[in-house]
Scaffold this active site. Structure first.
Site: not given
Ligand code: CTP
Length: 398
Positions: A210, A279, A289, A306, A323, A337, A341
């Site tokens: 990303n 995610d 490859k 997560d 974040f 969130k 979390k």
């Molecule tokens: N995060 C994490 N591990 C993951 C996904 C997210 O530790 N596998 C943490 C990120 O570092 C951030 C927070 O969760 O602090 C929120 O991440 P974000 O990508 O905004 O949220 P998601 O829970 O992934 O939800 P979505 O992608 O559906 O918005």
């Protein structure tokens, strides 16, 4: 001046035997994570060469008002604006007279005259010169103008005489500079920060990632380091230079990031999950490859763990900060969130505003509600975030 260090001191060296001690001071300042830009007068170069200070500060030493290396060729303005403080050490009687008169005829005196930051001077001279009424009048003028006069000490002098006029020792000068800054509030605390994107392999040469630059996470690590914390920065692939003084664990995938966090979590007081963690990850990355064909390609992705939620669910979790980067409905998503979390603080920002940029606009969501911070650079916001976290965590809100 580079921006690697949060705190920047302009160290002005004037002509005096004590200039050799200022080489040691430069080393002490750098060790204390203070960026040092040295500017020398012509007389100073007769005592110690600029090469010595360049090696110790890691930056070219400036001696010339018209130095072509300074971008807009206004070195005196540039130098003063980039410094949090100017320390002139050793300060000769002649240079003190110049400051007292507002005289500006070389790089250092012009910079001092153009300053908009605190000025400290450490006089060093023969005892008769120090006691000379003209010099004493000048010192009184400096003090009346708000200049901090450090010393001088009394004792044996380079000329062989004994009396007042020795420059105070480098350690004391370091302490005077440190005293200008607020106390470090995270000494003895361990902080773990995740930063940057992750990279989930599809095959040995391709992957899912990303647009996270890692800048916000690196800024949080830098701010925590400046507060005196022991900082571990678990970083996905970024093009950034990590802040000095932090332990850096480079990782690639979400699974590696989880493993690295778990390996350093013992004894952690604060955990900042700033990384944009994938995610989903390819369920079965190809060993070789993938070859092109005319058929559509379907990738099967499986959810990743997560990391933040896992850490927050531990029996005795550190104070956890998440974040939430959203493209819409920031407050609703960030709050949800925070609950899901189970973390005391979620930092919300709009992805389109934040990604890759040097500045950002964030809102802090905690049990008391939403606290928007004005737009600012990521390092300024990281410091404000730490203020908030230190306040919250010291109330036992973890
Ligand atoms: N995060 C994490 N591990 C993951 C996904 C997210 O530790 N596998 C943490 C990120 O570092 C951030 C927070 O969760 O602090 C929120 O991440 P974000 O990508 O905004 O949220 P998601 O829970 O992934 O939800 P979505 O992608 O559906 O918005």
């Amino acid at each position: 001046m580079t921006t690697r260090f949060h705190r920047q001191v302009l160290l002005g060296v004037t002509g005096g035997v004590a200039a050799y001690k200022v080489a040691e001071l430069t080393r002490l300042l750098v060790k204390a994570h203070i960026g040092v830009q040295v500017a020398m007068t012509e007389a100073a170069c007769g005592f110690v060469t600029p090469a010595t200070f360049q090696a110790l500060s890691g930056r070219p030493v400036l001696t010339d008002l018209w130095d072509p290396r300074v971008p807009n060729r206004m070195a005196h303005i540039e130098l003063s604006r980039q410094a949090d403080a100017i320390l002139v050490a050793p300060a000769s009687a002649d240079f003190i007279a110049k400051i007292a008169q507002g005289s500006a005829d070389d790089l250092l005196s012009t910079t001092v005259a153009a300053r908009n930051c605190p000025l400290l001077v450490a006089p060093a001279m023969n005892r008769e010169m120090w006691g000379n009424p003209a010099n004493q009048r000048n010192i009184q003028k400096l003090k009346a103008d708000g200049v901090v006069v450090l010393g001088p000490d009394s004792g044996e002098q380079a000329c062989g005489e004994v009396g007042e006029g020795r420059m105070v020792e480098p350690q004391q000068l370091l302490e005077a500079v440190l005293a200008l800054y607020p106390a470090q509030r995270l000494i003895g605390r361990k902080v773990v920060v995740t930063a940057g994107p992750t990279f989930e392999a599809i095959d040995p040469v391709r992957g899912i990632t990303n647009a996270s630059s890692g800048k916000m996470g690196y800024a949080v690590a830098e701010a925590a380091r400046d507060e005196g914390a022991e900082v571990v920065l678990v970083s996905g692939p970024t093009g950034l230079t990590p802040p000095g003084g932090c332990t850096v664990l480079p990782v690639r995938s979400a699974a590696e990031m989880l493993g690295a966090v778990q390996s350093v979590l013992a004894g952690t007081d604060l955990f900042f999950a700033v990384a944009a963690v994938a995610d989903y990850t390819p369920a079965e990355p190809a060993a070789h490859k993938l070859k092109k064909s005319k058929q559509p390609l379907t990738l099967t992705l499986k959810p990743t763990v997560d990391i933040l939620a896992t850490v927050a669910a531990l029996p005795h979790p550190p104070f956890c900060v998440g974040f939430a980067a959203e493209t819409r409905d920031l407050a609703a998503y960030a709050e949800s969130k925070r609950h899901h979390k189970n973390v005391p603080l979620m930092v919300g920002n709009l992805a389109q505003r934040a990604l890759g940029s040097d500045d950002n606009e964030i809102i802090l969501f905690d049990a008391q509600g939403a606290h928007p911070l004005p737009p600012a650079s990521k390092i300024v916001l990281a410091r404000q975030l730490l203020d908030h976290v230190i306040r919250l965590s010291s109330k036992g809100n973890s």
